[in-house]
Design an enzyme around this catalytic site. Structure first.
Site, mmCIF file in Angstrom:
data_model
loop_
_atom_site.group_PDB
_atom_site.id
_atom_site.type_symbol
_atom_site.label_atom_id
_atom_site.label_comp_id
_atom_site.label_asym_id
_atom_site.label_seq_id
_atom_site.Cartn_x
_atom_site.Cartn_y
_atom_site.Cartn_z
ATOM 1 N N LYS A 141 0.963 -1.124 0.111
ATOM 2 C CA LYS A 141 -0.024 -0.118 0.015
ATOM 3 C C LYS A 141 0.680 1.187 0.039
ATOM 4 C CE LYS A 141 -2.995 -2.563 3.082
ATOM 5 N NZ LYS A 141 -3.130 -2.706 4.420
ATOM 6 N N ASP A 159 14.888 -0.715 1.105
ATOM 7 C CA ASP A 159 15.593 -0.721 2.257
ATOM 8 C C ASP A 159 16.608 -2.168 2.200
ATOM 9 O OD1 ASP A 159 16.145 -0.584 4.947
ATOM 10 O OD2 ASP A 159 14.509 -1.746 5.669
ATOM 11 N N VAL A 209 11.075 5.796 8.538
ATOM 12 C CA VAL A 209 10.372 6.881 8.287
ATOM 13 C C VAL A 209 8.920 6.518 8.014
ATOM 14 C CG1 VAL A 209 11.994 8.412 7.148
ATOM 15 C CG2 VAL A 209 11.092 6.495 5.857
ATOM 16 N N ASP A 231 4.013 3.348 6.395
ATOM 17 C CA ASP A 231 3.158 3.144 7.857
ATOM 18 C C ASP A 231 4.245 2.832 8.612
ATOM 19 O OD1 ASP A 231 3.578 0.488 6.373
ATOM 20 O OD2 ASP A 231 2.313 -0.126 8.145
HETATM 21 P P1 IMP Z 1 12.984 -4.134 1.854
HETATM 22 O O1 IMP Z 1 12.545 -5.219 1.131
HETATM 23 O O2 IMP Z 1 13.869 -4.232 3.128
HETATM 24 O O3 IMP Z 1 13.636 -3.314 0.731
HETATM 25 O O4 IMP Z 1 11.624 -3.407 2.543
HETATM 26 C C1 IMP Z 1 10.967 -2.446 1.802
HETATM 27 C C2 IMP Z 1 9.479 -2.430 2.314
HETATM 28 O O5 IMP Z 1 9.497 -2.304 3.633
HETATM 29 C C3 IMP Z 1 9.089 -1.285 1.849
HETATM 30 O O6 IMP Z 1 8.285 -1.140 0.501
HETATM 31 C C4 IMP Z 1 8.167 -0.616 2.816
HETATM 32 O O7 IMP Z 1 6.863 -1.001 2.839
HETATM 33 C C5 IMP Z 1 8.870 -1.179 4.053
HETATM 34 N N1 IMP Z 1 9.786 -0.377 4.731
HETATM 35 C C6 IMP Z 1 11.149 -0.246 4.509
HETATM 36 N N2 IMP Z 1 11.664 0.779 5.334
HETATM 37 C C7 IMP Z 1 10.731 1.265 5.907
HETATM 38 C C8 IMP Z 1 10.740 2.635 6.678
HETATM 39 O O8 IMP Z 1 11.597 3.262 6.901
HETATM 40 N N3 IMP Z 1 9.523 2.922 7.026
HETATM 41 C C9 IMP Z 1 8.198 2.330 6.615
HETATM 42 N N4 IMP Z 1 8.290 1.302 5.756
HETATM 43 C C10 IMP Z 1 9.425 0.691 5.438
#
Ligand code: IMP
Ligand code: MG
Length: 178
Positions: free
Chosen positions: A41, A101, A151, A157
């Site tokens: 979302k 992330d 963030v 969220d």
């Molecule tokens: P990744 O798979 O670790 O790259 O995470 C990506 C997903 O984690 C993003 O699409 C977000 O939904 C969530 N996410 C990562 N960092 C944050 C943050 O700082 N705040 C909120 N959601 C986050």
């Protein structure tokens, strides 16, 4: 726990940056239709604002994934809640993410898209935390690079809350005093 939001990028800053990205995308797609694939979302606001400023003909697509649960750090496992709602074959697909992330989510999504024979596919993210990368992925368009902080707002969220803040803020959690 006390939750506090400290503004990192104001609404004006976010919108101004999105306008710049829209212009970059317009210059690259040269009038060819592009499917904006909104990853639900978190990307809802970013996708809409971006589309509003693009001159390139746009179609919308949606999919839903989750990886965080109700925590501040990624669970590491990507769960697909809803598959892409259009036939990707032969289309220009621009995957729109709120934030990259560890890179696991976008890597999962882009592998899945690449396998479905799009004409082209690219990645666009509002925020990027390159220092936390566990999987080697790079976005084609990045709004802002940020350090290792959690963030919220502008779609992002914490336990499904704060998505509707019109700006990006750092969420600071502190123990309640006794
Ligand atoms: P990744 O798979 O670790 O790259 O995470 C990506 C997903 O984690 C993003 O699409 C977000 O939904 C969530 N996410 C990562 N960092 C944050 C943050 O700082 N705040 C909120 N959601 C986050
Ligand atoms: Mg997300």
């Amino acid at each position: 726990m006390k939750e506090e939001c400290k503004v990192v990028f104001s609404e004006d800053q976010v919108v101004a940056r999105i306008k710049e990205i829209a212009a970059e995308i317009d210059a690259e797609y040269r009038g060819e239709t592009v499917y904006l694939l909104c990853v639900l979302k978190g990307s809802i606001y970013f996708t809409c604002e971006l589309a509003r400023h693009m001159k390139t003909p746009v179609k919308f697509g949606f999919m839903s994934v989750s990886s965080y649960g109700d925590r501040l750090t990624s669970s590491g496992a990507v769960t697909m809640n809803g598959d892409v709602d259009f036939n990707v074959a032969g289309k220009n697909v621009l995957i729109i993410e709120d934030i990259i992330d560890s890179g696991r989510t976008i890597s999962y999504i882009s592998k899945m898209i690449a396998k479905r024979d799009p004409a082209t596919w690219k990645i666009c993210t509002l925020l990027d935390k390159p220092s936390r990368r566990a999987v080697d992925v790079k976005a084609d368009y990045v709004g802002f690079e940020i350090p290792d902080m959690f963030v919220v707002g502008y779609g992002l969220d914490y336990a499904q809350r704060y998505r509707n803040l019109p700006y990006v803020a750092e969420l600071i959690l502190t123990e309640d005093p006794e």
